[in-house]
Design a protein around this motif. Sequence first.
Motif, PDB file in Angstrom:
ATOM      1  N   VAL A 281     -21.023  18.127  -6.087  1.00  0.00           N
ATOM      2  CA  VAL A 281     -19.615  17.191  -6.185  1.00  0.00           C
ATOM      3  C   VAL A 281     -18.505  17.796  -6.375  1.00  0.00           C
ATOM      4  O   VAL A 281     -17.436  17.482  -5.678  1.00  0.00           O
ATOM      5  N   THR A 282     -18.527  18.891  -7.133  1.00  0.00           N
ATOM      6  CA  THR A 282     -17.382  19.515  -7.495  1.00  0.00           C
ATOM      7  C   THR A 282     -16.655  20.333  -6.349  1.00  0.00           C
ATOM      8  O   THR A 282     -15.443  20.231  -6.072  1.00  0.00           O
ATOM      9  N   GLN A 283     -17.740  21.006  -5.599  1.00  0.00           N
ATOM     10  CA  GLN A 283     -17.515  21.590  -4.549  1.00  0.00           C
ATOM     11  C   GLN A 283     -16.923  20.931  -3.239  1.00  0.00           C
ATOM     12  O   GLN A 283     -15.971  21.215  -2.617  1.00  0.00           O
ATOM     13  N   THR A 284     -17.296  19.443  -3.182  1.00  0.00           N
ATOM     14  CA  THR A 284     -16.678  18.563  -2.078  1.00  0.00           C
ATOM     15  C   THR A 284     -15.414  18.272  -2.540  1.00  0.00           C
ATOM     16  O   THR A 284     -14.601  18.214  -1.794  1.00  0.00           O
ATOM     17  N   GLY A 285     -15.242  17.764  -3.871  1.00  0.00           N
ATOM     18  CA  GLY A 285     -13.836  17.688  -4.260  1.00  0.00           C
ATOM     19  C   GLY A 285     -12.836  18.828  -3.873  1.00  0.00           C
ATOM     20  O   GLY A 285     -11.507  18.580  -3.536  1.00  0.00           O
ATOM     21  N   TYR A 286     -13.340  20.030  -4.209  1.00  0.00           N
ATOM     22  CA  TYR A 286     -12.687  21.330  -3.909  1.00  0.00           C
ATOM     23  C   TYR A 286     -12.217  21.316  -2.387  1.00  0.00           C
ATOM     24  O   TYR A 286     -11.136  21.674  -1.943  1.00  0.00           O
ATOM     25  N   GLY A 287     -13.412  21.053  -1.600  1.00  0.00           N
ATOM     26  CA  GLY A 287     -13.094  20.961  -0.052  1.00  0.00           C
ATOM     27  C   GLY A 287     -12.098  20.032   0.371  1.00  0.00           C
ATOM     28  O   GLY A 287     -11.310  20.313   1.190  1.00  0.00           O
ATOM     29  N   LEU A 288     -12.013  18.710  -0.229  1.00  0.00           N
ATOM     30  CA  LEU A 288     -11.008  17.751  -0.085  1.00  0.00           C
ATOM     31  C   LEU A 288      -9.964  18.130  -0.359  1.00  0.00           C
ATOM     32  O   LEU A 288      -8.672  17.729   0.439  1.00  0.00           O
TER      33      LEU A 288
END
Length: 401
Positions: free
Chosen positions: A53-60
């Motif tokens: 989830v943290t990496q998904t936020g980072y990707g966005l």
Amino acid sequence: MENNAPLTRTTALLFAAACGCAVANVYYAQPLLNTMGSDLHIAPGAVGIIVTVTQTGYGLGLLLLLPLGDLLNRRRLIVTQLLLAVAALILVAVARAPLLFFAGIAAVGLLAVVTQTLVAYAATLAPTAERGRIIGLVTSGVVLGILLARTVSGTLADLAGWRAVYLFSAVLMLLTAIALFKVLPQKDPGKTVATYPQLLLSVFRLFAEERILRVRAMLAMFIFAAFSVLWTSLVLPLSAAPYHFSHTTIGMFGLIGVAGALGAARAGQLADRGRGQWTTGIALTLLLLSWLPISFTPCSIWALVTGIILLDLAIQAVHVTNQSMIYNIRPESRNRLVAGYMLCYSIGSGIGSIAATTTYAHAGWTGVCILGAAISALGLISWAVTMPRTAAKVITLSSSK
């Protein structure tokens, strides 16, 4: 127009420190997954979702926020993102409901992209002949932030609980925002005249037009998937029999990879001399070989130490070389170039995190090592297949300067 105003060593070190503090927010959770999962009632085999989830936020954030550096004043953009990160970190620290926690941790990842805005800004301020060295120096700060995050979070969690880690980071982000507000130039020339929608679309257009970006972004996806496979799952065997290490001890393993920071700076210098392709090949070979000693973790801590040094050194050498090469393509589009590149980095990290904990639950540490080695082999094969044409493109770009 590219701004080649001198960048002093002191300012570059401040950039590096700021990058380290910001990027650490993405990695604080890794040695704490068991504790956080228990507190938030997440099954042991699914705790990797916290990192994902943290990496998904980072990707966005890479897609939606990072390109703004080519459009807006970077001083205001950087300080604003740091202050918003303070609020997100506080939310994570006080959240009791899983939904609220995941909203906060996603926002933490989203705003951590300020790290890449700082790296791109340092590349813009650096003289062309020293760009690789400056990128290497600033990226060393990123590497130290990633590695020391585990040490800091493990120690603080043992002393005051995992929530104290995020409160501590909120204070760091506030101090960083104040320091950068005082140091960053007020004027920021060379802005694009595109609208925000055009800016976002141009990220994908750059992918279509620039082969070097596509190749290097693909390598980033592989190397950071391998990176996440190790660091997301490492807490699991080290916290179990026969070791039963504490959070502090597990976090200390991050210090071992500091050699990667040294390799990052050296790789930038080699890229300045036109040796980026061979540096990449050697580093990817070391990455593949690192999984052999890592596989002996259950019976030898020294084998793990050797493997960590090789893996972190290899990954950061490739990462710095990648950035040095893509920053030379289109100076006016640096934030968008790094947005596309780091988007693949984030995808790789997210996939590696969830795949690692899932694999460990079904196949143990041997399965994790096979997964990491397979991903590393794919990266090496991709480099070997694409190297001749990419090398020719780099030579052409160098000749046109």
